[in-house]
Design an enzyme around this catalytic site. Structure first.
Site, short mmCIF file in Angstrom:
data_model
loop_
_atom_site.label_atom_id
_atom_site.label_comp_id
_atom_site.label_asym_id
_atom_site.label_seq_id
_atom_site.Cartn_x
_atom_site.Cartn_y
_atom_site.Cartn_z
N ARG A 145 73.34 7.41 28.89
CA ARG A 145 73.31 8.86 29.06
C ARG A 145 73.96 9.55 27.86
O ARG A 145 73.49 10.59 27.38
CB ARG A 145 74.03 9.24 30.35
CG ARG A 145 74.00 10.71 30.68
CD ARG A 145 74.48 10.96 32.11
NE ARG A 145 74.52 12.37 32.41
CZ ARG A 145 75.62 13.05 32.69
NH1 ARG A 145 76.79 12.42 32.71
NH2 ARG A 145 75.58 14.33 32.95
N HIS A 174 72.19 12.38 25.54
CA HIS A 174 72.77 13.71 25.36
C HIS A 174 73.11 13.98 23.90
O HIS A 174 73.09 15.13 23.47
CB HIS A 174 74.02 13.85 26.24
CG HIS A 174 73.71 14.14 27.67
ND1 HIS A 174 74.45 15.01 28.44
CD2 HIS A 174 72.73 13.67 28.48
CE1 HIS A 174 73.93 15.07 29.65
NE2 HIS A 174 72.90 14.26 29.71
N ASN A 201 78.18 18.05 30.17
CA ASN A 201 78.74 16.80 29.65
C ASN A 201 80.10 16.43 30.24
O ASN A 201 80.68 15.40 29.87
CB ASN A 201 78.87 16.87 28.13
CG ASN A 201 77.54 16.77 27.43
OD1 ASN A 201 76.56 16.26 27.99
ND2 ASN A 201 77.47 17.27 26.20
N HIS A 242 67.09 6.39 34.57
CA HIS A 242 67.78 6.70 35.83
C HIS A 242 67.87 5.48 36.74
O HIS A 242 68.45 5.56 37.82
CB HIS A 242 67.06 7.84 36.56
CG HIS A 242 67.26 9.18 35.92
ND1 HIS A 242 66.55 10.31 36.28
CD2 HIS A 242 68.10 9.58 34.92
CE1 HIS A 242 66.94 11.33 35.54
NE2 HIS A 242 67.87 10.91 34.70
#
Length: 316
Positions: free
Chosen positions: A58, A62, A90, A187
């Site tokens: 992740r 990001h 975040n 995911h």
């Protein structure tokens, strides 16, 4: 509209230039033990914390979606400047220490040679591979950026996005609909806090409390862990049934109405993305091949970095 088009054309041009500059053997002579060192740091962290792989994957996503893959997500806030890592989207990012530990180990071997951006890209790859997923050659040679602004995180695709919003977000970064579906498969690792999916299980609309696209028993299980106006810290749900194993369970559950985010469900609202979900659900090899291709493509998004940080938290 004109500004958006100009931004997109500039970004696509930058991606193309960077893709030609990166190389899988970039550090073969200057830091030959780089990949082993990063892998060791990730493996050690995973022994103590099973959430590390999801966190690193992740974190990389990001990072790349804001200013490109330049490790701007690793920078600390300073003075009046609030950095990306301290912005609302975040706040739940963690395991930064894994990158810091890897960087320290690399610096003892190859001082001032390897960027934090490359270490993060390698760590994300290792997180997938060490969770039972595929591995791949990571193109290297990125530089670290000097800018990190919390306000920029508004550009991140959110868990409530519909298919049009998702497509726009990905296409602005040179990523296709197939990339969208393949990268959503990330995911398969991880956990979602209640705030990210409350919109689907409480007060869905004026006439329904729960999103009708969610399987009733699954919705009930989500409501049990996330009651209305839940204030329990860190409450939430796993993103799929095999949260520490990288596999295609995410797609299978999505087809059963057992997805977590609105943005997951949105993949079934478009014929092309729905067909890809079905393909990946029925064939894990197809998913893994597409995921690897899309990860490499995403990691080629240029951040326009200009330096090699000695400490991933601060600019030189």
């Amino acid at each position: 509209m004109a500004a958006t088009l100009a931004f997109t054309l500039l970004l696509l041009s930058t991606i193309s230039c960077l893709a030609n500059a990166l190389s899988s053997n970039y550090y073969d002579h200057t830091c030959p033990r780089l990949e082993y060192t990063v892998n060791s740091a990730v493996k050690k962290a995973m022994m103590n914390d099973k959430t590390v792989p999801a966190a690193l994957l992740r974190m990389h996503f990001h990072d790349c979606f804001i200013r490109g893959c330049d490790a701007s997500v690793l920078l600390e806030s300073k003075g009046k400047n609030k950095a990306e890592k301290d912005a609302p989207p975040n706040i739940s990012l963690h395991a930064f220490y894994v990158i810091d530990n890897a960087k320290k180990a690399v610096e003892t071997q190859c001082p001032g040679v390897v960027s934090c951006a490359d270490i993060l890209s390698l760590a994300a790859r290792d997180a997938v591979a060490l969770s039972g997923g595929p591995t791949w050659e990571v193109p290297k040679g990125r530089k670290d950026g000097k800018i990190s602004k919390a306000s920029d995180t508004r550009q991140l695709p959110g868990p409530t996005f519909n298919i049009s919003q998702l497509q726009q977000s990905f296409s602005q970064r040179g990523l296709s609909m197939e990339d969208l579906v393949a990268l959503s498969g990330g995911h398969t690792l991880g956990f979602a806090h209640c705030s990210s999916f409350q919109n689907r299980i409480h007060n869905f609309n004026a006439s329904l409390d729960t999103d009708p696209s969610i399987h009733p028993s699954f919705a009930a299980s989500l409501r049990s862990v996330c009651p209305f106006r839940n204030k329990v810290r860190n409450a939430g749900a796993s993103l799929d049934s095999t949260t520490t194993s990288f596999d295609n369970a995410y797609y299978k559950l999505l087809l059963q109405g057992k997805s977590i985010f609105s943005s997951d469900q949105a993949l079934l609202t478009n014929p092309k993305t729905k067909a890809l979900v079905s393909k990946f659900a029925s064939n894990q090899n197809e998913f893994e091949n597409a995921f690897v291709k899309s990860m490499i493509k995403m990691s080629n998004i240029s951040g326009g970095g200009q330096e090699i940080r000695l400490d991933c938290k601060v600019v030189r």
